[in-house]
Design a protein around this motif. Structure first.
Motif, PDB file in Angstrom:
ATOM      1  N   SER A  93       0.731  -1.190  -0.060  1.00 45.32           N
ATOM      2  CA  SER A  93      -0.181  -0.037   0.186  1.00 45.32           C
ATOM      3  C   SER A  93       0.962   1.310   0.028  1.00 45.32           C
ATOM      4  O   SER A  93       0.916   1.994   0.845  1.00 45.32           O
ATOM      5  CB  SER A  93      -1.035  -0.187   1.161  1.00 45.32           C
ATOM      6  OG  SER A  93      -1.788  -1.129   1.129  1.00 45.32           O
ATOM      7  N   PRO A  94       1.876   1.499  -1.035  1.00 38.57           N
ATOM      8  CA  PRO A  94       2.522   2.514  -0.887  1.00 38.57           C
ATOM      9  C   PRO A  94       1.793   3.776  -1.337  1.00 38.57           C
ATOM     10  O   PRO A  94       0.758   3.797  -1.871  1.00 38.57           O
ATOM     11  CB  PRO A  94       3.615   2.143  -1.968  1.00 38.57           C
ATOM     12  CG  PRO A  94       3.147   1.097  -2.988  1.00 38.57           C
ATOM     13  CD  PRO A  94       1.948   0.488  -2.063  1.00 38.57           C
ATOM     14  N   GLN A  95       2.244   4.942  -0.945  1.00 42.27           N
ATOM     15  CA  GLN A  95       1.740   6.196  -1.282  1.00 42.27           C
ATOM     16  C   GLN A  95       2.285   6.639  -2.750  1.00 42.27           C
ATOM     17  O   GLN A  95       2.885   6.198  -3.334  1.00 42.27           O
ATOM     18  CB  GLN A  95       2.280   7.156  -0.280  1.00 42.27           C
ATOM     19  CG  GLN A  95       1.704   7.069   1.237  1.00 42.27           C
ATOM     20  CD  GLN A  95       0.375   6.725   1.599  1.00 42.27           C
ATOM     21  OE1 GLN A  95      -0.447   7.756   0.866  1.00 42.27           O
ATOM     22  NE2 GLN A  95      -0.347   6.020   2.045  1.00 42.27           N
ATOM     23  N   ASN A  96       1.333   7.762  -3.139  1.00 40.01           N
ATOM     24  CA  ASN A  96       1.887   8.464  -4.354  1.00 40.01           C
ATOM     25  C   ASN A  96       1.613   7.468  -5.436  1.00 40.01           C
ATOM     26  O   ASN A  96       2.471   7.710  -6.438  1.00 40.01           O
ATOM     27  CB  ASN A  96       3.072   8.854  -4.266  1.00 40.01           C
ATOM     28  CG  ASN A  96       3.083  10.065  -3.357  1.00 40.01           C
ATOM     29  OD1 ASN A  96       1.946  10.572  -3.084  1.00 40.01           O
ATOM     30  ND2 ASN A  96       4.018  10.492  -2.656  1.00 40.01           N
ATOM     31  N   GLY A  97       0.943   6.380  -5.616  1.00 40.62           N
ATOM     32  CA  GLY A  97       0.954   5.336  -6.763  1.00 40.62           C
ATOM     33  C   GLY A  97       2.137   4.631  -7.105  1.00 40.62           C
ATOM     34  O   GLY A  97       2.461   4.145  -8.263  1.00 40.62           O
ATOM     35  N   LYS A  98       3.189   4.768  -6.091  1.00 36.02           N
ATOM     36  CA  LYS A  98       4.248   3.717  -6.300  1.00 36.02           C
ATOM     37  C   LYS A  98       3.912   2.506  -6.170  1.00 36.02           C
ATOM     38  O   LYS A  98       3.192   1.846  -5.369  1.00 36.02           O
ATOM     39  CB  LYS A  98       5.373   4.404  -5.270  1.00 36.02           C
ATOM     40  CG  LYS A  98       5.958   5.415  -5.390  1.00 36.02           C
ATOM     41  CD  LYS A  98       6.904   5.948  -4.498  1.00 36.02           C
ATOM     42  CE  LYS A  98       7.339   7.550  -4.608  1.00 36.02           C
ATOM     43  NZ  LYS A  98       8.219   7.853  -5.559  1.00 36.02           N
ATOM     44  N   LYS A  99       4.773   1.369  -6.828  1.00 41.57           N
ATOM     45  CA  LYS A  99       4.498   0.206  -6.756  1.00 41.57           C
ATOM     46  C   LYS A  99       5.224  -0.485  -5.618  1.00 41.57           C
ATOM     47  O   LYS A  99       6.399  -0.067  -5.218  1.00 41.57           O
ATOM     48  CB  LYS A  99       5.107  -0.533  -8.191  1.00 41.57           C
ATOM     49  CG  LYS A  99       4.297  -0.289  -9.211  1.00 41.57           C
ATOM     50  CD  LYS A  99       4.862  -0.913 -10.604  1.00 41.57           C
ATOM     51  CE  LYS A  99       4.331  -0.479 -11.673  1.00 41.57           C
ATOM     52  NZ  LYS A  99       4.821  -0.872 -13.056  1.00 41.57           N
TER      53      LYS A  99
END
Length: 133
Positions: A93-99
């Motif tokens: 569940s990373p922030q800013n759309g990161k994988k």
């Protein structure tokens, strides 16, 4: 003799002291397929000594853990085996759309791979402005 459970691993400790611990076992082989130069640019970590690669995965790793991967670059038909160690982790569940995934530092034995990647990326303009950290 006492048995101690720690981090889902079992260590046996005797009166003479702790037994040497084994290195953490690998999670199998990761695969990274980068068919386009932009994907290679996004995955490569040139700021890491010897080069690094980000590999998207939902597997859990620990910093310093040894990783084995098969890398297929652009139009190459063969997959290149590489080894490295985990130096970066993007959690679930990373922030800013990161994988979610891990960054690995490419081992010294695979230094030619880093040179090959840098040759592929030489002069590549991804069309985005850079950001200062």
């Amino acid at each position: 003799m006492a048995i101690i459970l720690s981090n889902s691993e079992m260590n046996v400790e005797s009166v003479a002291g702790p037994m040497p611990t084994r290195p953490r076992m690998s999670h199998g082989i990761l695969t990274l397929v980068l068919p386009e130069k932009q994907q290679l640019y996004d995955a490569y970590m040139p700021f890491v000594k010897g080069g690094g690669l980000f590999i998207a995965t939902n597997r859990d790793f620990h910093l310093g853990e040894e990783v084995f991967a098969l890398l297929q670059l652009m139009d190459e038909t063969d997959k290149t085996p590489i080894t490295g160690k985990v130096i970066w982790m993007t959690p679930k569940s990373p922030q800013n759309g990161k994988k979610q995934g891990v960054g690995i530092q490419i081992s010294n034995e695979d230094i030619n791979l880093s040179k090959k990647i840098e040759t592929y990326l030489a002069g590549f303009d991804n069309g985005q402005s850079t950001q200062t950290l």
